[in-house]
Design an enzyme around this catalytic site. Structure first.
Site, PDB file in Angstrom:
ATOM      1  N   PRO A   1       0.836  -1.196   0.000  1.00  0.00           N
ATOM      2  CA  PRO A   1       0.000   0.000   0.000  1.00  0.00           C
ATOM      3  C   PRO A   1       0.874   1.249   0.000  1.00  0.00           C
ATOM      4  CG  PRO A   1       0.017  -0.998   2.183  1.00  0.00           C
ATOM      5  CD  PRO A   1       0.793  -1.916   1.281  1.00  0.00           C
TER       6      PRO A   1
ATOM      7  N   GLY B   1       2.079   4.994   0.900  1.00  0.00           N
ATOM      8  CA  GLY B   1       1.964   5.997   1.962  1.00  0.00           C
ATOM      9  C   GLY B   1       1.527   5.423   3.298  1.00  0.00           C
TER      10      GLY B   1
ATOM     11  N   GLY C   1       3.625   3.616   5.325  1.00  0.00           N
ATOM     12  CA  GLY C   1       4.773   3.307   6.181  1.00  0.00           C
ATOM     13  C   GLY C   1       5.355   1.934   5.916  1.00  0.00           C
TER      14      GLY C   1
ATOM     15  N   GLY D   1       7.117   1.104   3.150  1.00  0.00           N
ATOM     16  CA  GLY D   1       8.292   1.147   2.285  1.00  0.00           C
ATOM     17  C   GLY D   1       7.993   0.979   0.806  1.00  0.00           C
ATOM     18  N   SER D   2       6.803   1.446   0.358  1.00  0.00           N
ATOM     19  CA  SER D   2       6.460   1.245  -1.061  1.00  0.00           C
ATOM     20  C   SER D   2       7.441   1.989  -1.979  1.00  0.00           C
ATOM     21  CB  SER D   2       5.022   1.689  -1.344  1.00  0.00           C
ATOM     22  OG  SER D   2       4.857   3.051  -1.042  1.00  0.00           O
ATOM     23  N   SER D   3       7.825   3.208  -1.623  1.00  0.00           N
ATOM     24  CA  SER D   3       8.724   3.950  -2.524  1.00  0.00           C
ATOM     25  C   SER D   3      10.126   3.359  -2.493  1.00  0.00           C
ATOM     26  CB  SER D   3       8.749   5.444  -2.182  1.00  0.00           C
ATOM     27  OG  SER D   3       9.336   5.643  -0.929  1.00  0.00           O
TER      28      SER D   3
ATOM     29  N   ALA E   1      10.879   0.177  -1.960  1.00  0.00           N
ATOM     30  CA  ALA E   1      10.848  -1.072  -2.733  1.00  0.00           C
ATOM     31  C   ALA E   1      10.882  -0.747  -4.220  1.00  0.00           C
ATOM     32  CB  ALA E   1       9.601  -1.880  -2.374  1.00  0.00           C
TER      33      ALA E   1
ATOM     34  N   ASP F   1      14.815   2.708   4.793  1.00  0.00           N
ATOM     35  CA  ASP F   1      13.757   2.035   4.029  1.00  0.00           C
ATOM     36  C   ASP F   1      14.345   1.237   2.869  1.00  0.00           C
ATOM     37  OD1 ASP F   1      12.227   3.489   5.761  1.00  0.00           O
ATOM     38  OD2 ASP F   1      10.909   4.354   4.249  1.00  0.00           O
TER      39      ASP F   1
HETATM   40  C1  MEV Z   1      10.193   6.346   7.280  1.00  0.00           C
HETATM   41  O1  MEV Z   1       9.883   5.001   6.961  1.00  0.00           O
HETATM   42  C2  MEV Z   1      11.163   6.411   8.417  1.00  0.00           C
HETATM   43  C3  MEV Z   1      11.587   7.809   8.830  1.00  0.00           C
HETATM   44  O2  MEV Z   1      12.491   7.632   9.945  1.00  0.00           O
HETATM   45  C4  MEV Z   1      12.280   8.547   7.729  1.00  0.00           C
HETATM   46  C5  MEV Z   1      13.646   7.970   7.367  1.00  0.00           C
HETATM   47  O3  MEV Z   1      14.258   7.284   8.189  1.00  0.00           O
HETATM   48  O4  MEV Z   1      14.092   8.263   6.251  1.00  0.00           O
HETATM   49  C6  MEV Z   1      10.417   8.641   9.339  1.00  0.00           C
END
Ligand code: MEV
Length: 290
Positions: free
Chosen positions: A82, A84, A86, A88-90, A92, A133
């Site tokens: 999914p 946005g 959290g 890690g879609s971008s 990946a 990520d």
């Molecule tokens: C995002 O998945 C994690 C953050 O800590 C940003 C990052 O580490 O680049 C919020």
């Protein structure tokens, strides 16, 4: 061996167990590979690079893709992640692109190349990311990550035998904006980030013990809320998970939306209880390798 003018690559998603935001400032974080992937297929074309459907209407996407592959490609993206949330879609996508480009050139991309080139792509989406990520997207497993002036320092940790409940807030957070909002609150939030860093070090020693680790996750969530990256919806999901028997729960990723992860002896019960409240969720085993 890829057909000439074609290349394919894939990479996995991630969840941050603890340490997000603090990791941007050099503190450690622990991240988990998850068994959902993004696959990219490249086909040589004349002219500018284009991304075929299906893809979300995000103007950053084409810029991010071109930051890795340049021009002259038709890019097809298939993702189980999914956007946005959290997960890690971008990242990946970034790693899958680097691998696909290398495959089109008849070779495999090494870890150093993957990290460097995926970082350029992640910067388009996230401004000033820590690199965690895409490190986990490339490596999977359970990773202890620290950003250092000399580059990323990674250690593989043992994969624990618990599963997590993952609850979807139903809205997306914007990582670049959230990371920038924390930066705008420096140095007053620095002591909270220090406390998160110390907590991550303790969590590493408690990784296999859901009763000890759970409350640490909840403490991590409270610190993230104090920093200002949680939302009433995420706080509600944490409360819901705890009342359904989780030993601990927290937002995972940048916050502002996305998912909550919950630890406990019976993650299915947490998912079922959430579903009774109209919240979508699933059980996830950590440590998948793409
Ligand atoms: C995002 O998945 C994690 C953050 O800590 C940003 C990052 O580490 O680049 C919020």
């Amino acid at each position: 061996m890829a057909e000439p003018g074609h290349g394919a690559g894939s990479a996995g998603g991630k969840l941050i167990l603890c340490g997000e935001h603090a990791v941007v400032y050099g503190h450690p974080a622990i991240a988990l590979g998850v068994d959902r992937t993004t696959t990219v297929h490249l086909r040589r074309v004349d002219g500018p690079t284009r991304v075929t459907e299906p893809h979300p209407d995000d103007p950053r996407l084409l810029r991010a893709v071109r930051a890795v592959v340049g021009d002259g490609w038709e890019v097809t993206i298939r993702s189980e992640l999914p956007i946005g949330r959290g997960m890690g879609s971008s990242a990946a996508l970034a790693v899958a692109l680097v691998r696909a480009l290398a495959a089109a050139e008849g070779r495999a991309a090494g870890e150093h190349e993957v990290h460097g080139r995926a970082f350029a792509c992640e910067r388009v989406f996230h401004g000033n990311p820590s690199g965690i990520d895409h490190a986990v997207a490339a490596r999977g497993g359970v990773v202890w990550y620290r950003k250092t002036p000399d580059g990323p320092a990674l250690t593989d940790l043992p994969v624990p035998d618990w599963s997590l409940a993952v609850l979807d807030s139903g809205s997306a957070g914007n990582t670049a904006d959230l990371v920038a909002s924390v930066a705008a609150r420096m140095p007053s939030v620095a002591p909270l980030l220090d406390r998160i860093g110390a907590l991550v070090a303790r969590a590493r020693d408690a990784l296999s013990d859901v009763d000890t680790l759970g409350p640490m996750l909840t403490e991590n969530h409270r610190l993230l809320a104090e920093i200002g990256v949680s939302t009433p919806g995420l706080d509600r999901l944490v409360g819901l998970a705890l009342s359904a028997g989780a030993t601990g729960a927290k937002l995972a990723g940048a916050g502002g939306g996305g998912v909550v992860i919950a630890l406990g002896r019976d993650p299915s019960r947490v998912v079922d209880e959430a579903s009774r409240h109209g919240v979508a969720g699933f059980v996830c085993r950590p440590g998948a390798r793409p």
